[in-house]
Design a protein around this motif. Sequence first.
Motif, PDB file in Angstrom:
ATOM      1  N   ASP A 243       0.857  -1.183   0.000  1.00  0.00           N
ATOM      2  CA  ASP A 243       0.000   0.000   0.000  1.00  0.00           C
ATOM      3  C   ASP A 243       0.895   1.236   0.000  1.00  0.00           C
ATOM      4  N   SER A 244       0.340   2.354  -0.465  1.00  0.00           N
ATOM      5  CA  SER A 244       1.123   3.593  -0.456  1.00  0.00           C
ATOM      6  C   SER A 244       0.927   4.385   0.834  1.00  0.00           C
ATOM      7  N   SER A 245      -0.064   4.008   1.654  1.00  0.00           N
ATOM      8  CA  SER A 245      -0.410   4.820   2.821  1.00  0.00           C
ATOM      9  C   SER A 245       0.208   4.272   4.106  1.00  0.00           C
ATOM     10  N   PRO A 246       1.030   5.073   4.805  1.00  0.00           N
ATOM     11  CA  PRO A 246       1.615   4.617   6.075  1.00  0.00           C
ATOM     12  C   PRO A 246       0.544   4.282   7.107  1.00  0.00           C
ATOM     13  N   ASP A 247      -0.552   5.050   7.144  1.00  0.00           N
ATOM     14  CA  ASP A 247      -1.606   4.793   8.133  1.00  0.00           C
ATOM     15  C   ASP A 247      -2.237   3.424   7.884  1.00  0.00           C
ATOM     16  N   MET A 248      -2.538   3.121   6.631  1.00  0.00           N
ATOM     17  CA  MET A 248      -3.120   1.817   6.300  1.00  0.00           C
ATOM     18  C   MET A 248      -2.135   0.691   6.621  1.00  0.00           C
ATOM     19  N   LEU A 249      -0.862   0.889   6.290  1.00  0.00           N
ATOM     20  CA  LEU A 249       0.128  -0.165   6.543  1.00  0.00           C
ATOM     21  C   LEU A 249       0.278  -0.427   8.037  1.00  0.00           C
ATOM     22  N   ARG A 250       0.211   0.640   8.840  1.00  0.00           N
ATOM     23  CA  ARG A 250       0.319   0.480  10.297  1.00  0.00           C
ATOM     24  C   ARG A 250      -0.835  -0.397  10.808  1.00  0.00           C
ATOM     25  N   GLN A 251      -2.040  -0.105  10.324  1.00  0.00           N
ATOM     26  CA  GLN A 251      -3.214  -0.890  10.748  1.00  0.00           C
ATOM     27  C   GLN A 251      -3.092  -2.342  10.287  1.00  0.00           C
ATOM     28  N   ALA A 252      -2.625  -2.526   9.046  1.00  0.00           N
ATOM     29  CA  ALA A 252      -2.519  -3.886   8.510  1.00  0.00           C
ATOM     30  C   ALA A 252      -1.515  -4.707   9.327  1.00  0.00           C
ATOM     31  N   ARG A 253      -0.402  -4.062   9.712  1.00  0.00           N
ATOM     32  CA  ARG A 253       0.624  -4.792  10.499  1.00  0.00           C
ATOM     33  C   ARG A 253       0.103  -5.141  11.885  1.00  0.00           C
ATOM     34  N   GLU A 254      -0.704  -4.246  12.459  1.00  0.00           N
ATOM     35  CA  GLU A 254      -1.293  -4.554  13.773  1.00  0.00           C
ATOM     36  C   GLU A 254      -2.259  -5.720  13.665  1.00  0.00           C
ATOM     37  N   ARG A 255      -2.984  -5.756  12.571  1.00  0.00           N
ATOM     38  CA  ARG A 255      -4.013  -6.783  12.397  1.00  0.00           C
ATOM     39  C   ARG A 255      -3.406  -8.144  12.090  1.00  0.00           C
ATOM     40  N   LEU A 256      -2.327  -8.156  11.295  1.00  0.00           N
ATOM     41  CA  LEU A 256      -1.716  -9.415  10.850  1.00  0.00           C
ATOM     42  C   LEU A 256      -0.208  -9.338  11.098  1.00  0.00           C
ATOM     43  N   PRO A 257       0.207  -9.397  12.382  1.00  0.00           N
ATOM     44  CA  PRO A 257       1.614  -9.123  12.718  1.00  0.00           C
ATOM     45  C   PRO A 257       2.610 -10.111  12.132  1.00  0.00           C
ATOM     46  N   LYS A 258       2.158 -11.298  11.747  1.00  0.00           N
ATOM     47  CA  LYS A 258       3.120 -12.285  11.226  1.00  0.00           C
ATOM     48  C   LYS A 258       3.362 -12.122   9.731  1.00  0.00           C
ATOM     49  N   ARG A 259       2.629 -11.221   9.099  1.00  0.00           N
ATOM     50  CA  ARG A 259       2.729 -11.087   7.641  1.00  0.00           C
ATOM     51  C   ARG A 259       3.571  -9.880   7.250  1.00  0.00           C
ATOM     52  N   THR A 260       3.999  -9.891   5.983  1.00  0.00           N
ATOM     53  CA  THR A 260       4.830  -8.806   5.474  1.00  0.00           C
ATOM     54  C   THR A 260       3.970  -7.775   4.759  1.00  0.00           C
ATOM     55  N   PHE A 261       4.142  -6.509   5.154  1.00  0.00           N
ATOM     56  CA  PHE A 261       3.478  -5.402   4.460  1.00  0.00           C
ATOM     57  C   PHE A 261       4.546  -4.387   4.079  1.00  0.00           C
ATOM     58  N   ALA A 262       4.437  -3.859   2.865  1.00  0.00           N
ATOM     59  CA  ALA A 262       5.464  -2.929   2.406  1.00  0.00           C
ATOM     60  C   ALA A 262       4.830  -1.752   1.681  1.00  0.00           C
ATOM     61  N   GLN A 263       5.548  -0.623   1.734  1.00  0.00           N
ATOM     62  CA  GLN A 263       5.050   0.570   1.055  1.00  0.00           C
ATOM     63  C   GLN A 263       5.461   0.531  -0.412  1.00  0.00           C
ATOM     64  N   ALA A 264       4.509   0.791  -1.301  1.00  0.00           N
ATOM     65  CA  ALA A 264       4.811   0.808  -2.733  1.00  0.00           C
ATOM     66  C   ALA A 264       3.756   1.626  -3.452  1.00  0.00           C
ATOM     67  N   ASP A 265       4.165   2.248  -4.553  1.00  0.00           N
ATOM     68  CA  ASP A 265       3.222   2.969  -5.410  1.00  0.00           C
ATOM     69  C   ASP A 265       2.980   2.103  -6.645  1.00  0.00           C
ATOM     70  N   LEU A 266       1.729   1.695  -6.836  1.00  0.00           N
ATOM     71  CA  LEU A 266       1.419   0.759  -7.925  1.00  0.00           C
ATOM     72  C   LEU A 266       1.674   1.349  -9.300  1.00  0.00           C
ATOM     73  N   ALA A 267       1.751   2.670  -9.367  1.00  0.00           N
ATOM     74  CA  ALA A 267       2.018   3.299 -10.667  1.00  0.00           C
ATOM     75  C   ALA A 267       3.354   2.839 -11.233  1.00  0.00           C
ATOM     76  N   THR A 268       4.293   2.500 -10.331  1.00  0.00           N
ATOM     77  CA  THR A 268       5.636   2.146 -10.800  1.00  0.00           C
ATOM     78  C   THR A 268       6.083   0.755 -10.352  1.00  0.00           C
ATOM     79  N   TRP A 269       5.358   0.134  -9.427  1.00  0.00           N
ATOM     80  CA  TRP A 269       5.774  -1.153  -8.867  1.00  0.00           C
ATOM     81  C   TRP A 269       5.604  -2.295  -9.892  1.00  0.00           C
ATOM     82  N   SER A 270       6.495  -3.288  -9.837  1.00  0.00           N
ATOM     83  CA  SER A 270       6.367  -4.477 -10.702  1.00  0.00           C
ATOM     84  C   SER A 270       6.566  -5.738  -9.880  1.00  0.00           C
ATOM     85  N   PRO A 271       5.864  -6.825 -10.229  1.00  0.00           N
ATOM     86  CA  PRO A 271       6.031  -8.074  -9.470  1.00  0.00           C
ATOM     87  C   PRO A 271       7.334  -8.768  -9.822  1.00  0.00           C
TER      88      PRO A 271
END
Length: 257
Positions: free
Chosen positions: A63-91
């Motif tokens: 996700d591009s939003s730090p606030d959303m990423l913070r919530q996601a990490r609290e909700r699923l602490p064992k998983r990996t969340f990273a900041q990225a802008d989909l406009a430029t990100w590639s798998p």
Amino acid sequence: MAEDWSARQYLKFEDERTRPPRDLLAQVPVSAPRHVIDLGCGPGNSTELLIARYPDADVIGLDSSPDMLRQARERLPKRTFAQADLATWSPQDRTDLLFANAVFQWVPDHPAVLRRLLEALPEGGVLAVQMPDNTNEPALLLMEEVSRTGPWAATLAAANAARNDLPSPDGYYDLLKPLSAHLDIWHTVYNHVMAGPEGIVEWFKGSGLRPFLAPLDGDMRDGFVAAYTARIARAYPARFDGKVLLRFPRLFIVAVR
Ligand SMILES: C[S@@+](CC[C@H](N)C(=O)[O-])C[C@H]1O[C@@H](n2cnc3c(N)ncnc32)[C@H](O)[C@@H]1O
């Protein structure tokens, strides 16, 4: 996006907002993926669905939003969340599923980005996308109308807050089918039951209203919300029990590389 999202506001309608990703995931024709990425994971509600369906997969949220990423990490602490802008990100190579619920409507020139992402998938990889297709619904048209007709008009004209209409299913077909072994495109129209017109306003404070409200402060912001609420009350009349129905068309795309 220029402004941050509020995870708390977004999750006020978690049950309703999680229905489309459930419906999207139900049509993903992958049974045992190893690498799954939740694009625009928000507070982790869509990520949670992916983990429940694919408990053995490596599921990552971007996700591009730090606030959303913070919530996601609290909700699923064992998983990996990273900041990225989909406009430029590639798998990376060997990604089996790119899941994107309610994010690409915010990404500039998203059809080109979808095509680029699909092209990057290996054979059999899946790109699954859901976007609101509601720019011609009263709730969205009235945001624009209010933005043009108050003391905030000049500020909001500069902010260019309105979302563009989505291309037609034909357009997505012509764009994505040349790269797809299988392509499924459909619409679902939800009718969410809201306690009253204020419920509709609260819903959009967590999504479509944010670009209109972010550039305003104090009295201007309150004035905008009051003018919008009055129009919403006229456009969404009360049912027999005082509730209102929020009609909400959404577009779904599942492309298999
Ligand atoms: C409406 S929320 C969707 C959250 C979640 N996927 C769900 O199913 O409820 C949209 C998310 O997309 C993110 N977003 C918007 N533009 C983005 C971009 N260019 N790159 C990455 N994330 C973006 C926002 O920060 C927000 O968390």
